[in-house]
Design a protein around this motif. Structure first.
Motif, PDB file in Angstrom:
ATOM      1  N   ARG A 142       0.883  -1.080   0.193  1.00 56.79           N
ATOM      2  CA  ARG A 142       0.483  -0.378   0.218  1.00 56.79           C
ATOM      3  C   ARG A 142       1.133   1.365   0.130  1.00 56.79           C
ATOM      4  NH1 ARG A 142      -3.294  -2.796   3.919  1.00 56.79           N
ATOM      5  NH2 ARG A 142      -1.920  -1.882   5.375  1.00 56.79           N
ATOM      6  N   LEU A 143       0.198   2.232  -0.546  1.00 52.30           N
ATOM      7  CA  LEU A 143       0.949   3.311  -0.788  1.00 52.30           C
ATOM      8  C   LEU A 143       0.028   5.184   0.131  1.00 52.30           C
ATOM      9  CD1 LEU A 143       3.727   5.627  -1.657  1.00 52.30           C
ATOM     10  CD2 LEU A 143       2.485   6.122  -4.589  1.00 52.30           C
ATOM     11  N   SER A 173       3.249  -1.614 -12.324  1.00 48.21           N
ATOM     12  CA  SER A 173       3.945  -1.121 -11.486  1.00 48.21           C
ATOM     13  C   SER A 173       2.414  -0.972 -10.117  1.00 48.21           C
ATOM     14  CB  SER A 173       4.059   0.274 -12.049  1.00 48.21           C
ATOM     15  OG  SER A 173       4.460   1.485 -10.640  1.00 48.21           O
ATOM     16  N   PRO A 174       2.259  -1.674  -9.056  1.00 51.79           N
ATOM     17  CA  PRO A 174       2.181  -1.804  -8.051  1.00 51.79           C
ATOM     18  C   PRO A 174       2.118   0.019  -7.752  1.00 51.79           C
ATOM     19  CG  PRO A 174       3.629  -3.293  -7.877  1.00 51.79           C
ATOM     20  CD  PRO A 174       3.640  -2.543  -8.844  1.00 51.79           C
ATOM     21  N   VAL A 175       2.779   0.686  -8.017  1.00 54.34           N
ATOM     22  CA  VAL A 175       2.747   1.968  -6.877  1.00 54.34           C
ATOM     23  C   VAL A 175       2.551   2.710  -8.457  1.00 54.34           C
ATOM     24  CG1 VAL A 175       4.339   4.099  -6.644  1.00 54.34           C
ATOM     25  CG2 VAL A 175       5.174   1.644  -5.868  1.00 54.34           C
ATOM     26  N   ARG A 176       2.199   2.815  -9.700  1.00 52.97           N
ATOM     27  CA  ARG A 176       1.372   3.949 -10.663  1.00 52.97           C
ATOM     28  C   ARG A 176       0.281   3.236 -10.472  1.00 52.97           C
ATOM     29  NH1 ARG A 176       3.283   1.266 -15.476  1.00 52.97           N
ATOM     30  NH2 ARG A 176       0.978   0.077 -14.955  1.00 52.97           N
ATOM     31  N   ARG A 177       0.037   2.099 -10.091  1.00 52.69           N
ATOM     32  CA  ARG A 177      -1.683   1.577  -9.442  1.00 52.69           C
ATOM     33  C   ARG A 177      -1.460   2.315  -8.404  1.00 52.69           C
ATOM     34  NH1 ARG A 177       0.125  -3.277 -11.153  1.00 52.69           N
ATOM     35  NH2 ARG A 177      -0.824  -3.898  -9.250  1.00 52.69           N
ATOM     36  N   ALA A 178      -1.919   2.521  -7.622  1.00 45.69           N
ATOM     37  CA  ALA A 178      -2.003   3.372  -6.141  1.00 45.69           C
ATOM     38  C   ALA A 178      -2.145   4.604  -6.635  1.00 45.69           C
ATOM     39  CB  ALA A 178      -0.843   2.297  -5.195  1.00 45.69           C
ATOM     40  N   GLY A 180      -3.070   5.881  -9.117  1.00 46.75           N
ATOM     41  CA  GLY A 180      -4.349   5.793 -10.246  1.00 46.75           C
ATOM     42  C   GLY A 180      -3.484   6.817 -11.242  1.00 46.75           C
ATOM     43  N   ILE A 181      -2.395   6.154 -12.101  1.00 47.06           N
ATOM     44  CA  ILE A 181      -1.844   7.161 -13.645  1.00 47.06           C
ATOM     45  C   ILE A 181      -1.774   6.003 -14.582  1.00 47.06           C
ATOM     46  CG2 ILE A 181       0.494   8.080 -14.487  1.00 47.06           C
ATOM     47  CD1 ILE A 181       1.188   8.648 -11.694  1.00 47.06           C
ATOM     48  N   THR A 281       4.903  -1.323 -26.755  1.00 43.30           N
ATOM     49  CA  THR A 281       4.741   0.027 -26.571  1.00 43.30           C
ATOM     50  C   THR A 281       4.620   0.942 -25.179  1.00 43.30           C
ATOM     51  OG1 THR A 281       5.984   1.501 -28.566  1.00 43.30           O
ATOM     52  CG2 THR A 281       5.726   2.639 -27.204  1.00 43.30           C
ATOM     53  N   GLN A 282       4.559   1.627 -24.326  1.00 41.66           N
ATOM     54  CA  GLN A 282       3.559   1.682 -23.504  1.00 41.66           C
ATOM     55  C   GLN A 282       4.804   2.722 -22.323  1.00 41.66           C
ATOM     56  OE1 GLN A 282       1.990  -0.796 -20.535  1.00 41.66           O
ATOM     57  NE2 GLN A 282       3.335  -0.133 -19.338  1.00 41.66           N
ATOM     58  N   GLN A 283       3.217   3.535 -22.475  1.00 45.12           N
ATOM     59  CA  GLN A 283       4.174   5.440 -21.353  1.00 45.12           C
ATOM     60  C   GLN A 283       3.085   5.154 -20.533  1.00 45.12           C
ATOM     61  OE1 GLN A 283       4.465   8.803 -24.149  1.00 45.12           O
ATOM     62  NE2 GLN A 283       4.706  10.164 -22.843  1.00 45.12           N
ATOM     63  N   ALA A 284       3.196   6.083 -19.409  1.00 51.27           N
ATOM     64  CA  ALA A 284       2.599   7.090 -18.027  1.00 51.27           C
ATOM     65  C   ALA A 284       2.416   8.183 -18.540  1.00 51.27           C
ATOM     66  CB  ALA A 284       3.450   6.675 -17.137  1.00 51.27           C
ATOM     67  N   THR A 285       1.216   8.553 -17.937  1.00 51.34           N
ATOM     68  CA  THR A 285       0.230   9.919 -18.833  1.00 51.34           C
ATOM     69  C   THR A 285       0.952  10.824 -18.084  1.00 51.34           C
ATOM     70  OG1 THR A 285      -1.313   9.573 -17.525  1.00 51.34           O
ATOM     71  CG2 THR A 285      -1.840   9.057 -19.683  1.00 51.34           C
ATOM     72  N   ARG A 286       1.574  10.360 -16.921  1.00 57.34           N
ATOM     73  CA  ARG A 286       2.487  11.326 -15.420  1.00 57.34           C
ATOM     74  C   ARG A 286       3.654  10.776 -15.304  1.00 57.34           C
ATOM     75  NH1 ARG A 286      -0.026  12.872 -11.138  1.00 57.34           N
ATOM     76  NH2 ARG A 286      -1.733  10.942 -11.517  1.00 57.34           N
ATOM     77  N   LEU A 287       4.209  11.452 -14.525  1.00 54.25           N
ATOM     78  CA  LEU A 287       6.030  10.819 -14.394  1.00 54.25           C
ATOM     79  C   LEU A 287       5.733  11.088 -12.892  1.00 54.25           C
ATOM     80  CD1 LEU A 287       8.448  11.707 -16.651  1.00 54.25           C
ATOM     81  CD2 LEU A 287       6.801   9.875 -16.857  1.00 54.25           C
TER      82      LEU A 287
END
Length: 396
Positions: A142-143, A173-178, A180-181, A281-287
């Protein structure tokens, strides 16, 4: 009881271990977690048999982290990148062009190493840093973030507060999912086979990409294996074709492999097990999120063309280390500056590699002929050729 550190790194792959060594070498207290202990022996189950080519701009951040000194004795220099078009009626090389690092630099393009060896040496480096605590077998459960710090709950129930959380925990990435990105994903219907081969002809520090259809067949120099020249292979094809190839008996697989390699190094012999990797190819909408930075495959995924993947990850790390200050570590201004610095380059490289991959996949003969003509035209223009080499390396 809660622990407190400057930086918590979620992910203990090559990028996450490099981040732990870099922040630790810079004097920050670090905890690095990964649910899977790293496999550090070539023949062990689960070993990552892929290789990584570190391009020139990645060397300073590795050196500052105390990593390059450990891996340099094992590294194979890449002096020439050879592009071969074999898209004619028969699988033979019809156009060959060499991109020589000497045209743009006194150093090689980069240096190639096996991923399992990188994990071994990176973990050893963390053991030399008393301010770094590497915890294999633990992950991020959890984060919770707020203005002053992040609270991370690990899979064993331990809680850690950190000024900065670095998500280096992969494309899922679990952190990215936490946070909401969301991500934008492009699927090509491809997979890649990664393995090692030996061959009678020396590679002479030449990395060779052979283009026909389905994706490139790439041979990257490795140190000799059992007294024979050795290369790492990444063979990209459609998913069904990769599954067909993987299911072949060894002698039939080697026959197909040697047809696809156009005989450029003599008869190739399989020298390791086959591993399969999906191509996207994959890109997160925010870094970034509050007190959190995304890097490596948590932020971007590219097909294995032109050695861009991990070098983009190390460019992320270089930007984070450059922007980090004890008094502003993990603050919104620092994280916004990180995104501004990295996002344009990430978008450019994802678009460029995606375009190259689609060109390499072409099956129709007229399109393959056009691809060959385009390659020849670009190579013939010296300023364009040098500019492409500089861009590919990441030289400014």
């Amino acid at each position: 009881m809660r622990e407190s550190v400057d930086v918590l790194i979620s992910g203990g792959g090559v990028a996450g271990l490099a981040a732990a060594a870099a922040f630790g070498s810079a004097g920050y207290s670090v905890i690095c977690v990964d649910p899977a202990p790293p496999v550090t022996e070539r023949g062990a189950p689960g070993a990552d048999l892929r290789t990584t080519a570190f391009l020139q701009p990645s060397i300073p951040v590795l050196t500052a982290a105390g990593l390059w000194q450990r891996i340099a004795p094992h590294a194979m220099p890449l002096q020439v990148m050879r592009i071969v078009d074999a898209g004619g009626a028969e699988p033979i090389a019809r156009i060959t062009h060499d991109f020589d690092a000497a045209d743009v630099s006194a150093e090689p393009f980069g240096w190639n190493l096996p991923n399992w060896l990188l994990r071994r040496e990176f973990v050893a480096r963390l053991g030399d840093l008393p301010n770094v605590d590497f915890r294999p077998g633990q992950g991020t459960r959890r984060l919770f973030t707020r203005d002053t710090e992040a609270l991370v709950t690990l899979t064993d129930g331990a809680q850690v507060t950190a000024k900065l959380v670095v998500a280096a925990d992969g494309r899922h990435s679990p952190v990215r999912r936490a946070l909401g990105i969301p991500v934008h994903t492009t699927r090509y219907g491809q997979k890649a086979l990664a393995f090692a081969v030996t061959h009678p002809e020396p590679h002479r520090n030449v990395s060779t990409e052979i283009h026909r259809s389905g994706g490139p067949f790439t041979l990257v120099p490795l140190p000799d294996h059992q007294g024979k020249p050795c290369s790492a292979v990444v063979w990209m094809e459609t998913g069904p074709e990769i599954e067909r190839l993987r299911a072949l008996p060894r002698d039939a697989f080697e026959a197909e492999m040697n047809t696809r390699s156009c005989g450029l190094f003599g008869w190739l012999e399989q020298a390791s097990a086959l591993t399969v990797w999906p191509i996207i190819t994959q890109q997160a909408t925010r870094l970034y999120g509050q007190r959190t930075a995304l890097m490596a495959e948590a932020a971007h995924v590219v097909p294995p063309i032109g050695a861009q993947g991990l070098n983009m990850s190390l460019a992320d790390l270089s930007a984070l280390i450059d922007l980090a200050r004890p008094e502003t570590l993990g603050t919104q201004p620092m994280l916004q500056a990180y995104e501004r610095r990295r996002l344009p380059d990430i978008k450019l490289r994802l678009a460029g590699v995606g375009l190259l991959n689609r060109a390499s996949m072409m099956r129709a003969r007229p399109l393959r002929d056009a691809r060959a003509a385009g390659l020849h035209a670009l190579y013939s223009l010296a300023p364009v050729r040098k500019g492409l080499m500089q861009l590919g390396i990441g030289m400014r």
